[in-house]
Design a protein around this motif. Structure first.
Motif, PDB file in Angstrom:
ATOM      1  N   ASN A  86       0.824  -1.213   0.000  1.00 33.48           N
ATOM      2  CA  ASN A  86       0.000   0.000   0.000  1.00 33.48           C
ATOM      3  C   ASN A  86       0.854   1.257   0.000  1.00 33.48           C
ATOM      4  O   ASN A  86       0.498   2.265  -0.614  1.00 33.48           O
ATOM      5  CB  ASN A  86      -0.924   0.012   1.224  1.00 33.48           C
ATOM      6  CG  ASN A  86      -2.083  -0.958   1.066  1.00 33.48           C
ATOM      7  OD1 ASN A  86      -2.431  -1.342  -0.050  1.00 33.48           O
ATOM      8  ND2 ASN A  86      -2.671  -1.364   2.170  1.00 33.48           N
ATOM      9  N   ARG A 163      -6.058  -7.445   0.861  1.00 32.79           N
ATOM     10  CA  ARG A 163      -6.531  -6.956  -0.440  1.00 32.79           C
ATOM     11  C   ARG A 163      -7.714  -7.769  -0.948  1.00 32.79           C
ATOM     12  O   ARG A 163      -8.584  -7.240  -1.627  1.00 32.79           O
ATOM     13  CB  ARG A 163      -5.388  -6.991  -1.462  1.00 32.79           C
ATOM     14  CG  ARG A 163      -4.336  -5.914  -1.218  1.00 32.79           C
ATOM     15  CD  ARG A 163      -3.207  -5.961  -2.227  1.00 32.79           C
ATOM     16  NE  ARG A 163      -2.409  -4.739  -2.114  1.00 32.79           N
ATOM     17  CZ  ARG A 163      -2.152  -3.907  -3.111  1.00 32.79           C
ATOM     18  NH1 ARG A 163      -2.644  -4.144  -4.304  1.00 32.79           N
ATOM     19  NH2 ARG A 163      -1.414  -2.831  -2.927  1.00 32.79           N
ATOM     20  N   GLU A 255      -3.955  -4.099  -8.435  1.00 29.13           N
ATOM     21  CA  GLU A 255      -5.001  -3.421  -7.660  1.00 29.13           C
ATOM     22  C   GLU A 255      -4.605  -2.006  -7.315  1.00 29.13           C
ATOM     23  O   GLU A 255      -3.494  -1.740  -6.936  1.00 29.13           O
ATOM     24  CB  GLU A 255      -5.320  -4.204  -6.388  1.00 29.13           C
ATOM     25  CG  GLU A 255      -6.510  -3.632  -5.662  1.00 29.13           C
ATOM     26  CD  GLU A 255      -7.014  -4.562  -4.567  1.00 29.13           C
ATOM     27  OE1 GLU A 255      -7.202  -4.095  -3.425  1.00 29.13           O
ATOM     28  OE2 GLU A 255      -7.197  -5.765  -4.857  1.00 29.13           O
TER      29      GLU A 255
END
Length: 255
Positions: A86, A163, A255
């Motif tokens: 992240n 996730r 993602e």
């Protein structure tokens, strides 16, 4: 050539992480010392007020420092490494930067930071002792490595599961919140009665702390420690984490 590229990428990420986390000022490094020192001082003040002596040895600060630092080799690593992707999401658009590179860079940085803090904090405490510490470095280093590898495997799994199922992150946070209370930071698992002793020792982190403490107290027999149990968890955690991570490369990068 492939390995050399990833070594360079990890080195660059490591420098970036150090700059982002600690900045160019020494204040960032000072806070890394202040935080554990504050916890140890608070524990010492509280338990010194309600007990005549620690569960092991004669120094309250040393007893709680060995527990807290031993615990930190797991907890600080798992927390910091789990957030690696992240925090470096933008860099994953570069083909040379693999998701695992961000994990390795954060693992190295946190492991080094925790070891540095441990040396400074416990070194400072040792200056106040009446007798010099008689250290056995083998169990100390073994516990640090085992705790951090357990954390690495957990962090690899967390990276994928956070996730895939955002609800899991909330559940994980709730379940692990009391972890420090039940891992043997404040007490010796060997000294509590059954069946609570066996329940506490189901937690592999308790074995890490018992092993870590045994390197500081020659008189401590550490009967609660089971290397077979601890390394079963360490191996299982790494295998599960690496399997999930390797099978989710598209999810982690896109993602």
């Amino acid at each position: 050539m492939y390995l050399k590229t990833h070594v360079r990428v990890v080195a660059a990420l490591l420098i970036r992480e150090m700059s982002t986390r600690f900045g160019s000022r020494p204040g960032g490094y000072i806070w890394a010392l202040v935080d554990p020192a504050a916890h140890i001082i608070l524990l010492t003040v509280i338990f010194q007020a309600i007990a005549r002596q620690p569960a092991l040895g004669t120094s309250f600060p040393l007893f709680y420092a060995t527990g807290y630092v031993g615990f930190s080799f797991y907890q600080s690593v798992v927390g910091y490494v789990s957030a690696a992707l992240n925090s470096n999401k933008a860099l994953l658009s570069y083909p040379n930067v693999a998701p695992f590179d961000t994990i390795v860079a954060r693992y190295i940085l946190q492991m080094g930071t925790t070891a540095f803090v441990a040396i400074i904090v416990i070194g400072a405490i040792s200056t106040s002792l009446y007798h010099p510490l008689n250290l056995d470095w083998l169990p100390i280093m073994e516990a640090a490595i085992a705790g951090s590898l357990l954390a690495l495997g957990t962090a690899l799994s967390n990276t994928v599961l956070f996730r895939s199922w955002p609800l899991y992150e909330s559940i994980y946070g709730i379940i692990t919140r009391p972890l420090m209370l039940i891992s043997g930071v404040f007490f010796l698992p060997d000294s509590i009665p059954q069946p609570f002793r066996d329940i506490v020792l189901l937690n592999p982190i308790a074995h890490v702390i018992v092993l870590f403490r045994s390197g500081f107290y020659p008189e401590y027999r550490a009967t609660a420690y089971s290397p077979e149990y601890l390394y079963t968890f360490v191996t299982g955690s790494l295998l599960l984490g690496m399997t999930l991570f390797a099978s989710s490369s598209k999810l982690l990068r896109n993602e």
